[in-house]
Design a protein around this motif. Structure first.
Motif, PDB file in Angstrom:
ATOM      1  N   ILE A   1      36.500  43.087  30.642  1.00  0.00           N
ATOM      2  CA  ILE A   1      36.384  42.264  29.472  1.00  0.00           C
ATOM      3  C   ILE A   1      34.981  41.398  29.528  1.00  0.00           C
ATOM      4  O   ILE A   1      34.363  41.060  30.680  1.00  0.00           O
ATOM      5  CB  ILE A   1      37.550  41.092  29.255  1.00  0.00           C
ATOM      6  N   PRO A   2      34.413  40.800  28.473  1.00  0.00           N
ATOM      7  CA  PRO A   2      33.012  40.073  28.561  1.00  0.00           C
ATOM      8  C   PRO A   2      33.090  38.860  29.338  1.00  0.00           C
ATOM      9  O   PRO A   2      34.298  38.036  29.053  1.00  0.00           O
ATOM     10  CB  PRO A   2      32.750  39.749  27.206  1.00  0.00           C
ATOM     11  N   VAL A   3      32.169  38.621  30.339  1.00  0.00           N
ATOM     12  CA  VAL A   3      32.347  37.110  30.761  1.00  0.00           C
ATOM     13  C   VAL A   3      30.870  36.419  30.628  1.00  0.00           C
ATOM     14  O   VAL A   3      29.992  37.327  30.991  1.00  0.00           O
ATOM     15  CB  VAL A   3      32.487  37.413  32.658  1.00  0.00           C
ATOM     16  N   VAL A   4      31.070  35.373  29.965  1.00  0.00           N
ATOM     17  CA  VAL A   4      29.627  34.750  29.478  1.00  0.00           C
ATOM     18  C   VAL A   4      29.576  33.392  30.238  1.00  0.00           C
ATOM     19  O   VAL A   4      30.498  32.736  30.402  1.00  0.00           O
ATOM     20  CB  VAL A   4      29.764  34.273  27.912  1.00  0.00           C
ATOM     21  N   LEU A   5      28.413  33.297  31.106  1.00  0.00           N
ATOM     22  CA  LEU A   5      27.902  32.101  31.756  1.00  0.00           C
ATOM     23  C   LEU A   5      27.133  31.290  30.967  1.00  0.00           C
ATOM     24  O   LEU A   5      26.044  31.802  30.645  1.00  0.00           O
ATOM     25  CB  LEU A   5      27.533  32.463  33.198  1.00  0.00           C
ATOM     26  N   LEU A   6      27.323  29.911  30.841  1.00  0.00           N
ATOM     27  CA  LEU A   6      26.538  28.995  30.252  1.00  0.00           C
ATOM     28  C   LEU A   6      25.896  28.251  31.482  1.00  0.00           C
ATOM     29  O   LEU A   6      26.541  27.621  32.141  1.00  0.00           O
ATOM     30  CB  LEU A   6      27.020  27.936  29.194  1.00  0.00           C
TER      31      LEU A   6
ATOM     32  N   MET B   1      40.515  34.862  36.827  1.00  0.00           N
ATOM     33  CA  MET B   1      41.035  34.519  35.679  1.00  0.00           C
ATOM     34  C   MET B   1      41.406  35.688  34.654  1.00  0.00           C
ATOM     35  O   MET B   1      42.474  35.474  33.986  1.00  0.00           O
ATOM     36  CB  MET B   1      39.932  33.915  34.847  1.00  0.00           C
ATOM     37  N   ALA B   2      40.978  36.779  34.830  1.00  0.00           N
ATOM     38  CA  ALA B   2      41.247  37.928  33.947  1.00  0.00           C
ATOM     39  C   ALA B   2      42.709  38.312  34.357  1.00  0.00           C
ATOM     40  O   ALA B   2      43.328  38.879  33.610  1.00  0.00           O
ATOM     41  CB  ALA B   2      40.108  39.093  34.307  1.00  0.00           C
ATOM     42  N   TRP B   3      42.761  38.449  35.722  1.00  0.00           N
ATOM     43  CA  TRP B   3      44.324  38.635  36.174  1.00  0.00           C
ATOM     44  C   TRP B   3      45.231  37.830  35.617  1.00  0.00           C
ATOM     45  O   TRP B   3      46.310  38.299  35.250  1.00  0.00           O
ATOM     46  CB  TRP B   3      44.078  38.749  37.761  1.00  0.00           C
ATOM     47  N   TYR B   4      45.073  36.479  35.748  1.00  0.00           N
ATOM     48  CA  TYR B   4      46.025  35.300  35.529  1.00  0.00           C
ATOM     49  C   TYR B   4      46.413  35.366  34.065  1.00  0.00           C
ATOM     50  O   TYR B   4      47.405  35.264  33.700  1.00  0.00           O
ATOM     51  CB  TYR B   4      45.651  34.088  36.088  1.00  0.00           C
ATOM     52  N   PHE B   5      45.244  35.403  33.486  1.00  0.00           N
ATOM     53  CA  PHE B   5      45.340  34.853  31.906  1.00  0.00           C
ATOM     54  C   PHE B   5      45.257  36.233  30.756  1.00  0.00           C
ATOM     55  O   PHE B   5      45.681  35.950  30.037  1.00  0.00           O
ATOM     56  CB  PHE B   5      44.063  34.206  31.468  1.00  0.00           C
ATOM     57  N   ALA B   6      44.958  37.440  31.505  1.00  0.00           N
ATOM     58  CA  ALA B   6      45.133  38.829  30.482  1.00  0.00           C
ATOM     59  C   ALA B   6      44.246  38.699  29.427  1.00  0.00           C
ATOM     60  O   ALA B   6      45.073  38.769  28.345  1.00  0.00           O
ATOM     61  CB  ALA B   6      46.337  39.185  30.437  1.00  0.00           C
ATOM     62  N   CYS B   7      43.179  37.949  29.311  1.00  0.00           N
ATOM     63  CA  CYS B   7      42.539  37.437  28.070  1.00  0.00           C
ATOM     64  C   CYS B   7      41.539  38.386  27.822  1.00  0.00           C
ATOM     65  O   CYS B   7      41.375  39.389  28.384  1.00  0.00           O
ATOM     66  CB  CYS B   7      41.840  36.109  28.204  1.00  0.00           C
ATOM     67  N   GLU B   8      40.789  38.124  26.520  1.00  0.00           N
ATOM     68  CA  GLU B   8      40.022  39.071  26.143  1.00  0.00           C
ATOM     69  C   GLU B   8      38.525  38.761  26.409  1.00  0.00           C
ATOM     70  O   GLU B   8      37.608  39.572  26.233  1.00  0.00           O
ATOM     71  CB  GLU B   8      39.984  39.027  24.331  1.00  0.00           C
ATOM     72  N   ILE B   9      38.013  37.564  26.711  1.00  0.00           N
ATOM     73  CA  ILE B   9      36.831  37.033  26.832  1.00  0.00           C
ATOM     74  C   ILE B   9      36.908  35.677  27.841  1.00  0.00           C
ATOM     75  O   ILE B   9      37.895  34.862  27.528  1.00  0.00           O
ATOM     76  CB  ILE B   9      36.075  36.717  25.800  1.00  0.00           C
TER      77      ILE B   9
END
Length: 369
Positions: free
Chosen positions: A240-245, A301-309
């Motif tokens: 999934i997209p990972v965006v860093l600010l 985070m992707a594993w725990y939250f199963a999110c889209e971004i």
């Protein structure tokens, strides 16, 4: 105290009231127990009673699960919370939870209302190791089991990622109808031990606030390392997209993160955020350690939250060539001096100095698409 489960048999403890909430969300007061003395809720109540007497406590059973499947729905749970408020119940025990993302926003609102009305909620984490609501929500006293603990042993090991405060023993020997029974090791049977501790404090002072109770729980707890799924492990690749600010002032970073998260949620994206900013965090935000391995952290985070971004925000500058999981690097005014021309034009970096928040959002979506 209320036990929200599949029902509590009166053999487990004296009951001030027993209620059933069905799939139509109808609340029925039960005159006679129609659950097993060994029901899941009865076992949880027995564990609480073993470590603090319940004869002087008004205990309510609120049945929200089917006794044969241990399954319910979010509507039943939300209706149970309303019933707890109407009955003026102070302490709620919940050895169940949900992994379903569609339930999360509803639970966030309901739990906030509970906490704002001076209620206390102790909840067990799920046994899958992924995010479980309401146990992972801020303000909830979340509990996991620790396989090395027995009887009334528990340890403090707060994890800012999951917000789970304690690991506790799930090994309890109970006397049921003249027979000794050992409870299985699961999070369900660890949480009642912490509920018992909370209840014992409330017996001494019913007006204790949550922060004071947490301080007392922490002071009485042992110390130890967390075990199980929260430790170092191999996580699946991030797809999934990972965006860093990065390269923003702290105030500007907080503003932009909040704005982007709100826009993504409005557009029906399941987004999770993390920053290393200090101070009180937004409801869903996870703390990003300053020394975090971003690839590992984003996979976690992707594993725990199963999110889209995933949105990550760092108040310090992070070079754009250090981590492989980051899809897009967004830099503010403080990052401009560090960027090279060939980096800016490779399609993975967005320099936003001078752009409005909505322009940042539109540019981010265009680049991710």
């Amino acid at each position: 105290m209320a036990v929200l489960d599949d029902g509590v048999h009166p053999q487990a403890c004296p009951l001030a009231g027993s209620f059933l909430i069905d799939d139509d969300l109808k609340v029925t007061a039960l005159k006679e127990a129609d659950v097993s003395p060994c029901s899941h809720g009865s076992m949880c109540a027995r564990i609480v009673g073993r470590y603090t007497g319940l004869d002087d406590v008004e205990v309510f059973s609120i049945q929200i699960l089917q006794g044969d499947t241990w399954r319910g729905n979010i509507g039943r749970l939300l209706e149970a919370f309303k019933l707890c408020v109407s009955l003026d119940i102070r302490l709620i025990h919940l050895s169940v939870g949900t992994y379903v993302y569609e339930d999360f926003a509803k639970l966030e609102k309901a739990v906030r209302q509970l906490l704002d009305s001076h209620r206390l909620l102790v909840a067990a984490a799920g046994n899958r190791g992924t995010v479980t609501y309401p146990a992972y929500l801020p303000g909830v006293i979340g509990v996991k089991c620790h396989p090395g603990l027995v009887d009334n042993e528990y340890i403090y090991c707060y994890n800012p990622f999951t917000r789970i405060h304690f690991q506790a023993s799930a090994r309890h020997r109970l006397m049921i109808e003249g027979q000794e029974m050992d409870t299985p090791v699961s999070n369900s049977y660890a949480a009642p031990l912490v509920t018992a501790k909370v209840l014992s404090y409330l017996k001494g002072n019913p007006e204790l606030e949550r922060n004071e109770i947490l301080r007392m729980l922490t002071g009485d707890a042992g110390r130890g390392k967390m075990l199980g799924n929260s430790g170092i492990r191999d996580y699946p690749p991030v797809e999934i997209p990972v965006v860093l600010l990065s390269g923003f002032s702290a105030g500007r970073l907080s503003e932009v993160m909040e704005f982007l998260e709100g826009c993504l949620q409005r557009d029906d994206y399941d987004v999770r955020t993390a920053t290393n900013l200090s101070g009180e965090r937004p409801w869903e935000e996870t703390a990003l350690p300053d020394s975090a391995d971003l690839d590992f952290f984003s996979a976690w985070m992707a594993w725990y939250f199963a999110c889209e971004i995933i949105l990550l925000g760092s108040a310090s500058y992070i070079p754009p060539d250090r981590y492989g999981n980051v899809s897009l690097w967004i830099y503010g005014d403080r990052g401009v001096d560090f960027l090279k021309g060939n980096v800016v034009t490779d399609g993975q970096v967005l320099a936003v100095d001078g752009l409005s928040n909505i322009e940042i959002y539109r540019s981010m979506l265009a680049m991710l698409t």
